[in-house]
Enzyme design. Sequence first.
Site, PDB file in Angstrom:
ATOM      1  N   GLU A  84      32.285   9.437 -61.973  1.00 12.93           N
ATOM      2  CA  GLU A  84      32.509  10.886 -61.957  1.00 12.93           C
ATOM      3  C   GLU A  84      33.511  11.295 -63.047  1.00 12.93           C
ATOM      4  O   GLU A  84      33.328  12.303 -63.719  1.00 12.93           O
ATOM      5  CB  GLU A  84      32.997  11.331 -60.570  1.00 12.93           C
ATOM      6  CG  GLU A  84      33.173  12.816 -60.489  1.00 12.93           C
ATOM      7  CD  GLU A  84      32.727  13.437 -59.179  1.00 12.93           C
ATOM      8  OE1 GLU A  84      32.188  12.732 -58.310  1.00 12.93           O
ATOM      9  OE2 GLU A  84      32.914  14.654 -59.042  1.00 12.93           O
TER      10      GLU A  84
ATOM     11  N   ASP B 151      45.889  13.876 -54.039  1.00 15.12           N
ATOM     12  CA  ASP B 151      45.273  12.554 -54.292  1.00 15.12           C
ATOM     13  C   ASP B 151      45.365  12.114 -55.745  1.00 15.12           C
ATOM     14  O   ASP B 151      45.262  10.926 -56.030  1.00 15.12           O
ATOM     15  CB  ASP B 151      43.819  12.496 -53.774  1.00 15.12           C
ATOM     16  CG  ASP B 151      42.837  13.336 -54.559  1.00 15.12           C
ATOM     17  OD1 ASP B 151      43.253  14.277 -55.269  1.00 15.12           O
ATOM     18  OD2 ASP B 151      41.619  13.061 -54.456  1.00 15.12           O
TER      19      ASP B 151
ATOM     20  N   TYR C 102      41.218  23.285 -62.057  1.00 13.87           N
ATOM     21  CA  TYR C 102      41.534  21.980 -61.457  1.00 13.87           C
ATOM     22  C   TYR C 102      42.185  21.084 -62.510  1.00 13.87           C
ATOM     23  O   TYR C 102      43.237  20.500 -62.287  1.00 13.87           O
ATOM     24  CB  TYR C 102      40.251  21.347 -60.917  1.00 13.87           C
ATOM     25  CG  TYR C 102      40.463  20.036 -60.188  1.00 13.87           C
ATOM     26  CD1 TYR C 102      40.731  20.016 -58.827  1.00 13.87           C
ATOM     27  CD2 TYR C 102      40.396  18.822 -60.855  1.00 13.87           C
ATOM     28  CE1 TYR C 102      40.925  18.820 -58.150  1.00 13.87           C
ATOM     29  CE2 TYR C 102      40.591  17.629 -60.198  1.00 13.87           C
ATOM     30  CZ  TYR C 102      40.847  17.631 -58.843  1.00 13.87           C
ATOM     31  OH  TYR C 102      41.041  16.438 -58.178  1.00 13.87           O
TER      32      TYR C 102
ATOM     33  N   ASP D 235      37.634  11.616 -52.333  1.00 12.00           N
ATOM     34  CA  ASP D 235      36.249  11.878 -51.930  1.00 12.00           C
ATOM     35  C   ASP D 235      35.450  10.584 -51.797  1.00 12.00           C
ATOM     36  O   ASP D 235      34.809  10.334 -50.780  1.00 12.00           O
ATOM     37  CB  ASP D 235      35.555  12.802 -52.945  1.00 12.00           C
ATOM     38  CG  ASP D 235      36.304  14.110 -53.112  1.00 12.00           C
ATOM     39  OD1 ASP D 235      37.195  14.385 -52.292  1.00 12.00           O
ATOM     40  OD2 ASP D 235      36.009  14.847 -54.072  1.00 12.00           O
TER      41      ASP D 235
ATOM     42  N   SER E  69      14.288  14.467 -56.664  1.00 10.15           N
ATOM     43  CA  SER E  69      15.054  15.276 -55.729  1.00 10.15           C
ATOM     44  C   SER E  69      14.100  16.051 -54.835  1.00 10.15           C
ATOM     45  O   SER E  69      13.256  16.801 -55.326  1.00 10.15           O
ATOM     46  CB  SER E  69      15.939  16.262 -56.496  1.00 10.15           C
ATOM     47  OG  SER E  69      16.151  17.424 -55.728  1.00 10.15           O
TER      48      SER E  69
ATOM     49  N   SER F 154      28.852  15.484 -54.271  1.00 10.25           N
ATOM     50  CA  SER F 154      28.671  14.587 -55.431  1.00 10.25           C
ATOM     51  C   SER F 154      29.132  13.167 -55.102  1.00 10.25           C
ATOM     52  O   SER F 154      28.439  12.201 -55.446  1.00 10.25           O
ATOM     53  CB  SER F 154      29.384  15.128 -56.662  1.00 10.25           C
ATOM     54  OG  SER F 154      30.710  15.457 -56.361  1.00 10.25           O
TER      55      SER F 154
ATOM     56  N   GLY G  44      28.887  22.791 -53.195  1.00 11.83           N
ATOM     57  CA  GLY G  44      29.857  23.795 -53.655  1.00 11.83           C
ATOM     58  C   GLY G  44      30.755  24.334 -52.562  1.00 11.83           C
ATOM     59  O   GLY G  44      31.567  25.221 -52.793  1.00 11.83           O
TER      60      GLY G  44
HETATM   61  C1  GLA Z   1      38.558  18.066 -55.220  1.00 12.56           C
HETATM   62  C2  GLA Z   1      38.646  16.659 -55.788  1.00 12.56           C
HETATM   63  C3  GLA Z   1      39.507  15.745 -54.881  1.00 12.56           C
HETATM   64  C4  GLA Z   1      40.849  16.427 -54.562  1.00 12.56           C
HETATM   65  C5  GLA Z   1      40.631  17.853 -54.079  1.00 12.56           C
HETATM   66  C6  GLA Z   1      41.935  18.587 -53.890  1.00 12.56           C
HETATM   67  O1  GLA Z   1      37.818  18.077 -54.032  1.00 12.56           O
HETATM   68  O2  GLA Z   1      37.365  16.086 -55.905  1.00 12.56           O
HETATM   69  O3  GLA Z   1      39.708  14.507 -55.512  1.00 12.56           O
HETATM   70  O4  GLA Z   1      41.705  16.386 -55.661  1.00 12.56           O
HETATM   71  O5  GLA Z   1      39.839  18.606 -54.984  1.00 12.56           O
HETATM   72  O6  GLA Z   1      42.682  18.012 -52.886  1.00 12.56           O
END
Ligand code: GLA
Length: 351
Positions: A136, A19, A198, A148, A49, A104, A98
Amino acid sequence: MTVEVIAPGRVNIIGEHTDYNDGFVLPFAINKYVHVRISKSSKNWEIYSEKFRDTITLEKPGKTYTWADYVVGVVKILNEKFEIPPLRIEVRSDVPVGAGFSSSAALELAVAWGMRELLNLPVTKKEMVHLCHRAENEFVGTRCGVMDQFSVAFSRKGFALFLDTATLEYEYVPLNLNGARFYVIDTGVRRSLRSSEYNRRREECEEILRILSKGSFREVFMSELEQLPDALRKRARHVLEENERVLQTVEALREGNVEKLGELLYASHRSLRDLYEVSCREADYIVGWLERRSTVLGARIFGGGFGGGILVLSSTPLEELFTDLMKDYLARFKVAPQLLQVDSADGVKRI
Ligand code: GLA
């Protein structure tokens, strides 16, 4: 007046780490929700919360270095365009944190949509997706792609969302599973290296485009990868082949061909393990274990990687096998995995 909104978590059938590379993804929202109640507050901002039984009080929206930053981030970004009065925002959630369910993004969209409804903000759903994605990336500081936020906003019960992240064109593909079901096994592993690795993968992908002098991964072809150093060649191969797998998965879903769908999940896992190198030994163990059971059609690590959840497609209820798997896994890794059956759900909405 009080406005109530729910926003779902999501899983991704296939299309991982594509993505942020102008690629394809195929997520669907699940029936686990962040639930938000929003009303005007007389003086200060109050963010409550239910999970932590704690209220964070702020005179002005600013960094809290807590979970509330997802809320504050959305407020700050909306504040660039609109006058936002102090609000009381109450949050509760049954989206596991997680495990790769995008809790999120669900929180961001729930808050943003709640503010839109309460204050009559003239913002479309697509604009909200961008605003939350910016919150974010710019405020919280996670350089995630757009999958997401998009899936939390646009998913539809009974369908997967086939999204082209280069154009943001999307199509709903019926979740035609011929009696098979999706499950998620939470490995119980939470690795802190997830966000640093990441971001490193993102940099590697930027480096690939620089070396090949391309503006987008959509202009990259398999025959050109020879020019790349080994590690980058593997990353690029994953992205190109994973895009191809998304297209094949859409076709398999349309045909109700769950065997093919399952094979594609296993292939995606192998690629994430060997080429993109975002798996971990616990996830590899679970996928390997399941692969030897004939009733399991496919499985793969999903989300950012390095722990989190495994998406499983099974032709029979998984509970029985899971008891055996849990014993083996617990003995080996001293962490208990969790099994969740996931059903598709609609995207963010006011209730
Ligand atoms: C995380 C990120 C997404 C995507 C995935 C991997 O979940 O939030 O945007 O990049 O990793 O596909």
